[in-house]
Design a protein around this motif. Structure first.
Motif, PDB file in Angstrom:
ATOM      1  N   TYR A  22      40.785  44.334  35.288  1.00  0.00           N
ATOM      2  CA  TYR A  22      40.212  43.773  36.509  1.00  0.00           C
ATOM      3  C   TYR A  22      40.673  42.330  36.714  1.00  0.00           C
ATOM      4  O   TYR A  22      40.995  41.909  37.824  1.00  0.00           O
ATOM      5  N   PHE A  23      40.669  41.577  35.609  1.00  0.00           N
ATOM      6  CA  PHE A  23      41.084  40.173  35.677  1.00  0.00           C
ATOM      7  C   PHE A  23      42.520  40.050  36.181  1.00  0.00           C
ATOM      8  O   PHE A  23      42.828  39.223  37.040  1.00  0.00           O
ATOM      9  N   ALA A  24      43.396  40.900  35.670  1.00  0.00           N
ATOM     10  CA  ALA A  24      44.793  40.852  36.103  1.00  0.00           C
ATOM     11  C   ALA A  24      44.944  41.301  37.552  1.00  0.00           C
ATOM     12  O   ALA A  24      45.723  40.722  38.326  1.00  0.00           O
ATOM     13  N   SER A  25      44.184  42.328  37.944  1.00  0.00           N
ATOM     14  CA  SER A  25      44.341  42.900  39.277  1.00  0.00           C
ATOM     15  C   SER A  25      43.560  42.160  40.347  1.00  0.00           C
ATOM     16  O   SER A  25      43.809  42.373  41.536  1.00  0.00           O
ATOM     17  N   PHE A  26      42.634  41.311  39.949  1.00  0.00           N
ATOM     18  CA  PHE A  26      41.893  40.556  40.955  1.00  0.00           C
ATOM     19  C   PHE A  26      42.207  39.065  40.875  1.00  0.00           C
ATOM     20  O   PHE A  26      42.801  38.489  41.789  1.00  0.00           O
ATOM     21  N   THR A  27      41.842  38.424  39.764  1.00  0.00           N
ATOM     22  CA  THR A  27      42.018  36.981  39.655  1.00  0.00           C
ATOM     23  C   THR A  27      43.485  36.580  39.727  1.00  0.00           C
ATOM     24  O   THR A  27      43.884  35.761  40.556  1.00  0.00           O
ATOM     25  N   VAL A  28      44.281  37.162  38.835  1.00  0.00           N
ATOM     26  CA  VAL A  28      45.695  36.792  38.783  1.00  0.00           C
ATOM     27  C   VAL A  28      46.400  37.201  40.070  1.00  0.00           C
ATOM     28  O   VAL A  28      47.149  36.404  40.672  1.00  0.00           O
ATOM     29  N   PHE A  29      46.157  38.428  40.513  1.00  0.00           N
ATOM     30  CA  PHE A  29      46.858  38.915  41.693  1.00  0.00           C
ATOM     31  C   PHE A  29      46.485  38.130  42.950  1.00  0.00           C
ATOM     32  O   PHE A  29      47.358  37.691  43.716  1.00  0.00           O
ATOM     33  N   LEU A  30      45.170  37.925  43.200  1.00  0.00           N
ATOM     34  CA  LEU A  30      44.757  37.217  44.404  1.00  0.00           C
ATOM     35  C   LEU A  30      45.240  35.775  44.412  1.00  0.00           C
ATOM     36  O   LEU A  30      45.627  35.242  45.455  1.00  0.00           O
ATOM     37  N   ALA A  31      45.215  35.137  43.245  1.00  0.00           N
ATOM     38  CA  ALA A  31      45.668  33.751  43.177  1.00  0.00           C
ATOM     39  C   ALA A  31      47.162  33.660  43.478  1.00  0.00           C
ATOM     40  O   ALA A  31      47.598  32.839  44.298  1.00  0.00           O
ATOM     41  N   LEU A  32      47.955  34.496  42.809  1.00  0.00           N
ATOM     42  CA  LEU A  32      49.397  34.440  43.003  1.00  0.00           C
ATOM     43  C   LEU A  32      49.823  35.008  44.355  1.00  0.00           C
ATOM     44  O   LEU A  32      50.909  34.701  44.841  1.00  0.00           O
ATOM     45  N   ASN A  33      48.968  35.823  44.975  1.00  0.00           N
ATOM     46  CA  ASN A  33      49.276  36.366  46.292  1.00  0.00           C
ATOM     47  C   ASN A  33      48.976  35.370  47.411  1.00  0.00           C
ATOM     48  O   ASN A  33      49.480  35.503  48.520  1.00  0.00           O
ATOM     49  N   SER A  34      48.155  34.369  47.096  1.00  0.00           N
ATOM     50  CA  SER A  34      47.774  33.384  48.095  1.00  0.00           C
ATOM     51  C   SER A  34      48.936  32.429  48.390  1.00  0.00           C
ATOM     52  O   SER A  34      49.515  31.837  47.467  1.00  0.00           O
TER      53      SER A  34
END
Length: 577
Positions: free
Chosen positions: A261-273
């Protein structure tokens, strides 16, 4: 005849055999207390009398053994039974003593390897589940919120339902497998291959889906529903761990899923921004690239599983599909199971609005996706800690204790989150309010993880090992349904009870517009020279209804019923002979 009755009869026969053997076969002792042989000669070997099926603990007393020095027949009889068979015949007090002794044992090397494997498998499940939809926050709905209303997001949220309905096909998973490959690996390996293949295929059209989600909402929902079905088909917890360490299965699930979840939400949303990428000078991570990474990771884990040996289970556990479905029906007929399932269906109603809408509302009011990702980043280590605490706290005779105690913190924190949305400041958000968001996120997730660990430990304790996969899946189904079924209605309710108008002050025109509940609709209203004004936000109505139902259910149903179920001996939950 019941199992305990058979044990009692066997013990009485053993006592009679021991008495009869002692009276008939014991030779008369000589003057020194040693028994004489058949020819009048004395030998120390003749002092040993072997009784049928009843081993002795030797104690020296004048050179011979006495019947009063033997181990109690009942304890001996229990020692001759297998572990599962002994536990089925235990009373509640004996079960509590057994669990207390098991709690003191160190974790074996075999179980440590099994724990590592479980974490990796749950990590893989966390990738597609979190990207599509999951509790408490989901990646794609945050990205789609700019283009879709809450009702449209409700349609996409249906992709999570298969994770709560895997009971329908779990008997097939339990019954059909290739013996040379293993019961669990026969399913896990092909599921991993299909997950990797589907995510790779989706990655080629991911950007088109994100740019025009309203045109592809049903295609996306079907694709991610399939991903969730494949992820839900995996399971290896009950047969990998030893009995005394089964409570750590929930810990592995917590660590593995939350890491995914951490990789798919926190990491992904941050780097997708775009804002985050520009601020730190990093390349923006697109959804297509991330899905390709998840696909490659799934393929690598599949290769690794090819070299993992699965221990062969007992032949009497190879049940036909018909037998498993009948067993599942027999499980459902147990009175305790029916009560427990009813408990699960309504256990999460109190914070249903908080889980489904609160963070979407915060983003709608100006909270940046990267800021929310930071909050979840800070929350991540606390969730791992909560998983460990739940695993330790749930060992012993009261596994439901953390589950019951977590109700009130979760209700209070859900109410606090509603107030935070109501008093949400206009951007930019001050540091103090952002810290409050972090504290609320950490405490809410911590309480939720502890509660999940407690109920999972209770499930592993009461599940019948002979049909473990089906039993655990049945219980997990109703647990997940408790948080899944309200989500669609909560999201629909927000739009239903909301009243918004598109006002053009220059022309004096005010038109009620259902589209004003989405960011895309607000932009369309602005293009016409108007402004969307929300006269009534349905979120607060739905949240108030959920909180009221939650408080009433906890006081009058949840906690009293859970205490009664916890006191039921494990033998009462068994369905196998």
């Amino acid at each position: 005849m019941s199992h305990s009755a058979n044990n009692q009869q066997r013990r009485r026969r053993t006592k009679q055999q021991r008495k009869q053997s002692s009276s008939e076969s014991s030779p008369a002792p000589d003057d020194e207390g040693m028994p004489r042989g058949p020819r009048g000669q004395t030998t120390s070997l003749e002092s040993i009398s072997i009784q049928p099926r009843t081993p002795r603990t030797p104690r020296s007393n004048g050179g011979h053994y006495r019947a009063s020095d033997e181990i109690g027949v009942e304890e001996v009889e229990l020692s001759l039974l297998g572990e599962d068979e002994r536990r089925q015949g235990m009373t509640l007090e004996e079960e509590q003593e057994y669990l207390a002794q098991a709690e003191k044992k160190p974790i074996s090397t075999k179980d440590k390897r099994a724990l590592a494997l479980l974490i990796i498998l749950y990590l893989i499940q966390g990738f597609p589940v979190r990207v599509s939809t999951s509790y408490p926050v989901w990646s794609l709905p945050f990205l789609l919120k700019e283009h879709l209303s809450y009702s449209q997001i409700a349609v996409f949220s249906l992709a999570s339902y298969p994770y709560s309905l895997k009971l329908l096909w779990s008997p097939i998973v339990d019954s059909l497998f290739i013996p040379s490959v293993g019961r669990r690996r026969s399913w896990i390996i092909p599921m991993q291959l299909l997950i990797g293949t589907l995510m790779m295929a989706l990655s080629f059209n991911a950007e088109e889906y994100m740019e025009n989600p309203s045109e592809h909402i049903y295609t996306m929902s079907a694709a991610f529903t399939t991903l969730v079905v494949l992820s839900a088909t995996q399971g290896w917890a009950l047969t990998l761990l030893s009995q005394e360490n089964l409570s750590y299965a929930s810990t592995c699930q917590t660590i593995g899923l939350n890491t995914g979840y951490f990789a798919s939400f926190t990491v992904f949303l941050a780097l997708n921004s775009e804002t985050f990428a520009a601020k730190w000078g990093l390349p923006r991570l697109h959804l297509s690239t991330y899905m390709q990474f998840c696909s490659a990771f799934s393929f690598l884990v599949t290769i690794w599983l090819l070299f993992v040996k699965e221990e062969r289970e007992h032949e009497d556990e190879d049940l036909s599909i018909k037998t498993v479905y009948l067993t599942m029906w027999n499980i459902c007929k147990l009175k305790h199971i029916q009560i427990l399932c009813a408990l699960h269906l309504f256990a999460k109603i109190g914070w249903a609005a908080h889980d489904a809408v609160t963070q979407l509302k915060m983003v709608e009011k100006g909270l940046g996706r990267e800021d929310l990702a930071i909050a979840v980043l800070i929350d991540f280590p606390f969730q791992i800690l909560a998983g460990y605490v739940a695993g330790r706290w749930s060992r012993g005779d009261k596994p439901l204790r953390p589950w019951m105690l977590s109700f009130w913190p979760r209700l209070v924190l859900a109410f606090l989150a509603t107030l935070m949305v109501y008093y949400f400041p206009k951007p930019p958000i001050g540091f103090g309010f952002f810290v409050l968001i972090i504290i609320q996120t950490v405490l809410s997730s911590f309480a939720g993880t502890v509660q999940f660990g407690g109920i999972s430990a209770f499930h592993t304790r009461i599940s019948d090992p002979v049909v473990g996969g089906t039993y655990m899946t049945l219980l997990a189904t109703f647990t997940n349904l408790g948080g899944t079924w309200p989500r669609f209605f909560v999201l629909k309710g927000v739009d239903l009870f909301s009243v918004a108008t598109c006002q053009n002050k220059g022309q004096g025109v005010s038109v009620k517009a259902a589209e004003c509940v989405s960011d895309h609709g607000k932009a369309a209203c602005m293009d016409l020279g108007g402004e969307c004004i929300t006269e009534r936000d349905g979120y607060y109505i739905v949240s108030a209804v959920c909180l009221a139902l939650g408080v009433l259910s906890v006081i009058f149903f949840m906690i009293p019923t859970a205490r009664k179920l916890q006191a039921v001996p494990p033998s009462k939950w068994r369905v196998s002979s």
